[in-house]
Structures are given as structure tokens and as C-alpha cells.
Design a protein around this motif. Structure first.
Motif, PDB file in Angstrom:
ATOM      1  N   ALA A 136       0.871  -1.273   0.056  1.00  0.00           N
ATOM      2  CA  ALA A 136       0.007   0.035  -0.028  1.00  0.00           C
ATOM      3  C   ALA A 136       1.041   0.829  -0.479  1.00  0.00           C
ATOM      4  O   ALA A 136       0.787   2.449  -0.606  1.00  0.00           O
ATOM      5  CB  ALA A 136      -0.958   0.427   1.196  1.00  0.00           C
ATOM      6  N   SER A 137       1.510   1.373   0.443  1.00  0.00           N
ATOM      7  CA  SER A 137       3.188   2.033   0.818  1.00  0.00           C
ATOM      8  C   SER A 137       3.975   2.578  -1.097  1.00  0.00           C
ATOM      9  O   SER A 137       3.232   3.501  -0.762  1.00  0.00           O
ATOM     10  CB  SER A 137       4.249   2.021   1.193  1.00  0.00           C
ATOM     11  OG  SER A 137       5.419   3.497   1.587  1.00  0.00           O
ATOM     12  N   SER A 138       3.794   1.733  -1.572  1.00  0.00           N
ATOM     13  CA  SER A 138       3.625   2.072  -3.050  1.00  0.00           C
ATOM     14  C   SER A 138       3.284   2.031  -3.736  1.00  0.00           C
ATOM     15  O   SER A 138       3.196   3.618  -4.078  1.00  0.00           O
ATOM     16  CB  SER A 138       4.961   0.397  -3.311  1.00  0.00           C
ATOM     17  OG  SER A 138       5.520   0.535  -4.706  1.00  0.00           O
ATOM     18  N   ASN A 139       2.566   1.695  -3.495  1.00  0.00           N
ATOM     19  CA  ASN A 139       0.825   2.748  -4.540  1.00  0.00           C
ATOM     20  C   ASN A 139       0.550   3.879  -4.269  1.00  0.00           C
ATOM     21  O   ASN A 139      -0.391   4.665  -4.895  1.00  0.00           O
ATOM     22  CB  ASN A 139      -1.000   2.183  -3.394  1.00  0.00           C
ATOM     23  CG  ASN A 139       0.118   0.210  -4.139  1.00  0.00           C
ATOM     24  OD1 ASN A 139       0.481   0.038  -5.090  1.00  0.00           O
ATOM     25  ND2 ASN A 139      -1.091  -0.666  -3.095  1.00  0.00           N
ATOM     26  N   ILE A 140       0.867   4.288  -3.105  1.00  0.00           N
ATOM     27  CA  ILE A 140       1.129   5.853  -2.339  1.00  0.00           C
ATOM     28  C   ILE A 140       1.492   7.153  -3.325  1.00  0.00           C
ATOM     29  O   ILE A 140       0.974   7.957  -4.028  1.00  0.00           O
ATOM     30  CB  ILE A 140       1.259   6.179  -1.532  1.00  0.00           C
ATOM     31  CG1 ILE A 140       0.724   5.615  -0.218  1.00  0.00           C
ATOM     32  CG2 ILE A 140       1.333   7.735  -0.777  1.00  0.00           C
ATOM     33  CD1 ILE A 140       1.225   6.010   1.675  1.00  0.00           C
TER      34      ILE A 140
END
Length: 355
Positions: A136-140
């Protein structure tokens, strides 16, 4: 809700850090459960957090600190660049070997079964509350929308599945969760679809939500801007024909409906899995961080699965061409100048063959 809005406006970096903090709290809840059978000594507590630290070290350069994002303040050949990128895999392997040796030395004859069970629980916990949510952090950095929308899908599906299940539910869905019904499951799917169709209309032109970031910005509330080309890709019209009916959707609506489908059909099984774990441990909740609602793990049991699906959908469907270039850029950024120079003749040779 106010805190959520403030957090979104703080920027991509602070949302990424929040993901890391939440995963730490969830992991703490899980290792606390594994300690409920016997009192854990100081060395056992060290091993608990050693495993967590090893997992965080694994995901940091992959999803939190990609070379392209940090090249402005982590210089090539610097100490941090060496340990995070150039020698990351080797260091991780050494950390694993150390963990193996320490665990074997810690085994006691009368506690061996408990220690193995505890290690298994901690590894499983680290997988579900550290590794998977890290995506999810990469998606940010692809746009805050890809953090916000998947979580809204989970909440919408959860709320309406429960509400409609209470009102119309008659047919049990799954044995491990007797209160879940097919009526609630289908009702939640329909309501999530409606939300996924409407919400993109209001966020279609939002630069704050849709613009991607190519670097980590420490300054909070930094203005987010991107080219019209990046925004226009989400406004592109896609025409679909279903049962003789022509349906026109923007690209953002189409992608949102795909994510909503996953949120309604697959993500709930993260919650079912958590229910199975709780029944196996004979507990009601993973913790008590949220009065009346259990721990953070109870609230985020489905969200991790959303983060990892969104990551693969973004990188291998929506941005598949950019993903190849990004992977190549990450590899080059993790190399020394000497290694790049040595690689250059091979690249030229491959280009000549293609010509």
C-alpha cells in the motif's frame, strides 16, 4: 474523518510512514497473542522484534524507499545507499542466518513446541501485517487515490454487507463466520459497485489525489501537481457492451470498478482468515486498541489484501510499460559507476541484435 483528511493532505511521505506505524502496532498485537500461553523471556522478546526488523529491512527498499524516490538525499555509494540497495540482498541473507542460529540456540527441551509455535505465529503475523500491507505504501506514490479508494471499498463493503445481512440475511455464507450471509455478501457487492461508479466522478480532475510522485518530499502539505497528460489518461472514455447495452466509463471509473470487484469478492476472505485464527486461539479480538471494536488487526484484516492487489493491478496492468522502465532505473540506481560502465557494452550489443 477529520484526522484522515488531514493525513491525506500532509502528503505521500507521511501517509507512507503511517502505514509503517500501523503495521508495527498490528504486529505488536499478534506477538502479544503468541505470548499468552507462556511467559516469554527477554531473549524471546528480542527474537520477536528481530523478525519484525528483518521484515521491515526487506520491504524498505522495495516499497518504502525505492532508489528513484530517494536519489535526491541518499547519494550513490553513500553508507545508506550501500546497505539499502547495493548489498541489500546479501545483508538480508546474513540476517536470516543469524536468526536461524539464534533461534536454535534458544530452544529448550521443555518449551520446544511452544517456541516453534510462537515462531510460526510471528512469521505469519509479519507476513500479513508487515509484508503484504507494505505494498500500500508503494501505491501511494502512484497517487493518493490508490491509497484512499481501495480502503473506502473495504469499508463500504463491510458496512453494507453487515447491515443488509442483518436485515435480509437468511443463507449462511461460510461456516467459520456464521453471521455472514449470501444476502449480505451480494448486497455489499452491489453497494460497493455503486460507490465505485460515483466517487471517481468527483475526484476525476483532482491533482492532489491522482498525480503521481517521483520523489519523497519531507515538507508537509506540499502542493501536488502533474501534467495534463497524466490526468487525461484517467478521463479517457472506455466503451463496454453488456447484454446489448452500451456502457461508457472513464478509465478511472473502469479501474475503480475492477478494484471494487476484488474488494467485494476476495478481500473479505482476509477477514474470514482472521476469524479462523481467532477461533483457533479461542479469542474474540486481536487487541483492545479501539474500544468496542478490538485491535487494529481486527479493523485492517482485509486492507492488506487490498494493498497488494492494487499494487499488482497498477504496476502490471495500468502502468505496465512504466513498470519496466522503473525496474530498470532501480537496478541502475543500485549499481556503482564501475558496474554501469561494465554493463554498457552488453546493452549496446543487445540493441544491435534487435536492429
Amino acid at each position: 474523518m477529520i484526522a484522515w483528511i488531514v493525513l491525506l493532505n500532509l502528503g505521500h511521505f507521511y501517509n507512507s510512514i503511517t502505514t509503517l506505524i500501523l503495521s508495527s502496532i498490528c504486529y505488536k498485537e499478534i506477538i502479544t497473542l503468541s505470548e499468552s500461553k507462556q511467559r516469554t523471556n527477554l531473549f524471546g522478546k528480542f527474537m520477536d522484534w528481530y523478525i519484525y526488523g528483518m521484515m521491515i529491512y526487506y520491504v524498505l527498499p522495495m516499497n518504502y524507499l525505492k532508489p528513484k524516490l530517494v536519489e535526491s538525499f541518499i547519494l550513490p555509494d553513500s553508507f545508506f545507499h550501500l546497505i539499502l540497495f547495493q548489498y541489500h540482498s546479501f545483508i538480508l541473507f546474513c540476517l536470516f542466518l543469524i536468526a536461524l542460529v539464534l533461534f536454535v540456540f534458544s530452544l529448550e527441551l521443555d518449551k520446544c513446541q511452544y517456541q516453534v509455535e510462537k515462531l510460526t505465529m510471528n512469521l505469519l503475523g509479519a507476513l500479513f501485517v508487515v509484508f503484504i500491507p507494505s505494498f500500500a505504501s508503494s501505491n501511494i506514490y502512484k497517487g493518493l487515490y490508490w491509497l484512499l479508494f481501495p480502503h473506502i471499498c473495504v469499508v463500504t463493503n463491510d458496512v453494507f454487507s453487515y447491515t443488509l445481512g442483518q436485515i435480509f440475511g437468511r443463507t449462511p455464507l461460510i461456516k467459520i463466520s456464521p453471521k455472514k450471509t449470501w444476502e449480505g455478501f451480494i448486497g455489499g457487492l452491489i453497494c460497493t459497485y455503486i460507490m465505485a461508479f460515483i466517487l471517481p466522478i468527483y475526484l476525476q480532475g483532482s491533482q492532489q489525489m491522482l498525480c503521481s510522485m517521483n520523489e519523497i518530499r519531507i515538507r508537509p502539505f506540499a502542493e501536488v501537481a502533474c501534467s495534463n497528460v497524466e490526468l487525461e489518461q484517467y478521463s479517457r472514455i472506455i466503451s463496454l457492451e453488456m447484454a446489448g447495452i452500451q456502457i461508457h466509463l472513464t478509465r478511472l471509473q473502469f479501474d475503480s470498478l475492477v478494484i471494487a470487484t476484488y474488494a467485494s469478492l476476495i478481500a473479505p476472505f482476509g477477514g474470514f482468515f482472521a476469524s479462523g485464527v481467532k477461533r483457533a486461539l479461542n479469542i474474540k479480538d486481536f487487541g483492545n486498541a479501539i474500544p468496542g471494536h478490538g485491535g487494529l488487526t481486527d479493523r485492517f484484516d482485509c486492507h492488506g489484501l487490498m494493498g497488494i492487489f492494487t499494487y499488482f493491478y497498477l504496476n502490471y496492468i495500468i502502468y505496465k510499460d512504466q513498470m519496466v522502465a522503473e525496474n530498470l532505473s532501480n537496478v541502475l540506481n543500485s549499481m556503482t559507476n564501475e558496474q554501469r560502465i561494465a554493463l554498457l557494452p552488453q546493452i549496446i550489443s543487445q540493441i544491435q541484435k534487435l536492429q
